[in-house]
Motif scaffolding. Structure first.
Motif, short mmCIF file in Angstrom:
data_model
loop_
_atom_site.label_atom_id
_atom_site.label_comp_id
_atom_site.label_asym_id
_atom_site.label_seq_id
_atom_site.Cartn_x
_atom_site.Cartn_y
_atom_site.Cartn_z
N ILE A 66 -64.83 17.99 72.44
CA ILE A 66 -65.88 18.74 73.14
C ILE A 66 -67.24 18.50 72.49
N ALA A 67 -67.26 18.45 71.15
CA ALA A 67 -68.52 18.21 70.45
C ALA A 67 -69.09 16.82 70.78
N HIS A 68 -68.20 15.86 71.04
CA HIS A 68 -68.65 14.49 71.34
C HIS A 68 -69.04 14.33 72.81
N PHE A 69 -68.26 14.94 73.71
CA PHE A 69 -68.52 14.79 75.14
C PHE A 69 -69.16 16.03 75.74
N GLY A 70 -69.85 16.79 74.92
CA GLY A 70 -70.47 18.03 75.37
C GLY A 70 -71.43 17.87 76.52
N VAL B 139 -74.22 25.03 63.70
CA VAL B 139 -72.76 25.01 63.63
C VAL B 139 -72.34 23.57 63.34
N ASN B 140 -71.75 23.35 62.19
CA ASN B 140 -71.32 22.01 61.80
C ASN B 140 -69.93 21.74 62.35
N VAL B 141 -69.77 20.64 63.06
CA VAL B 141 -68.50 20.35 63.72
C VAL B 141 -67.35 20.20 62.72
N GLU C 264 -56.48 30.85 73.00
CA GLU C 264 -57.03 30.24 71.80
C GLU C 264 -57.89 29.03 72.14
N GLU C 265 -57.45 28.31 73.20
CA GLU C 265 -58.17 27.10 73.62
C GLU C 265 -59.60 27.41 74.05
N LEU C 266 -59.80 28.59 74.62
CA LEU C 266 -61.15 28.98 75.05
C LEU C 266 -62.09 29.09 73.86
N THR C 267 -61.59 29.64 72.76
CA THR C 267 -62.38 29.74 71.53
C THR C 267 -62.72 28.36 71.00
N LEU C 268 -61.74 27.45 70.98
CA LEU C 268 -61.95 26.11 70.45
C LEU C 268 -62.97 25.34 71.29
N ILE C 269 -62.87 25.47 72.60
CA ILE C 269 -63.82 24.78 73.49
C ILE C 269 -65.23 25.32 73.27
N SER C 270 -65.34 26.64 73.14
CA SER C 270 -66.66 27.25 72.93
C SER C 270 -67.27 26.77 71.61
N VAL C 271 -66.45 26.70 70.57
CA VAL C 271 -66.94 26.23 69.27
C VAL C 271 -67.38 24.77 69.36
N GLY C 272 -66.60 23.96 70.08
CA GLY C 272 -66.98 22.57 70.28
C GLY C 272 -68.32 22.42 70.98
N MET C 273 -68.55 23.28 71.97
CA MET C 273 -69.83 23.25 72.70
C MET C 273 -70.99 23.64 71.79
N LEU C 274 -70.78 24.64 70.95
CA LEU C 274 -71.84 25.06 70.03
C LEU C 274 -72.15 23.97 69.01
N ALA C 275 -71.10 23.27 68.57
CA ALA C 275 -71.30 22.17 67.63
C ALA C 275 -72.09 21.04 68.31
N TYR C 276 -71.80 20.81 69.59
CA TYR C 276 -72.53 19.79 70.34
C TYR C 276 -74.01 20.15 70.42
#
Length: 220
Positions: free
Chosen positions: A174-178, A67-69, A37-49
């Motif tokens: 992830i979105a902040h430190f992308g 993609v809105n964070v 599940e964490e892989l999905t969350l990290i990927s979404v965070g990167m897309l938001a970044y």
């Protein structure tokens, strides 16, 4: 597709698709799909970044939706809680007889379910939160919570609080430190490839081991 040179921006400007995929991946992960599940969350965070930096990652056209964070965090949180509750409900409705279903028996051998039940007996309702932070036994853990008829409101409260702590946090970080994450990925492409290979091998070995143990149980 070259995974090592993946163009994150091609999906950062397709928010509708990303939100649908989030829900689908959370549901599949909840029922045992060997993708953390964490892989999905990290990927979404990167897309938001990526979506927050159109000056660096050029959109396909001016004003393209991104993609809105905040939306991604809320959708992920709701999808996670819904998925956990779905598994809990299946366990509550079908009870222990579900463990004798061939597919479930192969996925979760007796020794694993014994460990889950020991945790639920030891920690009670609080085990719901422990399972949320324990990849690999989330599905059998939430299943056991339903089988043991833990009150639904307690399950939702504890699992929801655990999800609230872990799910949006990963996306926002992830979105902040992308930028730092992308830099690391660019510099350590080989290392990333090795890690992905190791993860894949781990899940293959785990699956083969579970099948072997299931066969041994059947012979006894």
């Amino acid at each position: 597709m070259d995974l090592l040179n993946f163009d994150w921006s091609q999906f950062a400007y397709q928010p509708g698709t990303v939100y649908i995929v989030i829900v689908a991946m959370m549901l599949l992960s909840a029922v045992g799909l060997p993708i953390p599940e964490e892989l999905t969350l990290i990927s979404v965070g990167m897309l938001a970044y990526v979506g927050q930096h159109p000056d660096v990652y050029q959109p396909p056209y001016p004003g393209a939706p991104v993609v809105n964070v905040h939306y991604a965090a809320v959708i992920s949180l709701v999808a996670v809680i819904f998925s956990d509750t779905l598994i809990y409900t299946i366990g509550r409705v079908f009870g222990r007889r579900l463990l004798y279903h061939p597919r479930v028996h192969k996925m979760f051998p007796p020794h694993l379910m014994k460990r889950v039940e020991e945790w639920t007996h030891k920690y009670g309702t609080y085990a719901c939160g422990i399972f949320r932070f324990t990849p690999g036994i989330r599905f059998p853990g939430h299943l056991a919570c339903g089988m043991m008829h833990f009150p639904l409101w307690k399950f939702l409260l504890i699992d929801g609080l655990a999800a609230l702590i872990s799910v949006p946090t990963q996306i926002y970080l992830i979105a902040h430190f992308g930028d730092a994450v992308l830099s690391v990925l660019r510099e350590f492409k080989i290392a990333v490839a090795i890690i992905l290979l190791v993860v894949l091998i781990y899940f293959v070995i785990k699956k083969l081991r579970q099948r072997h143990l299931a066969k041994q149980e059947g012979l006894q």
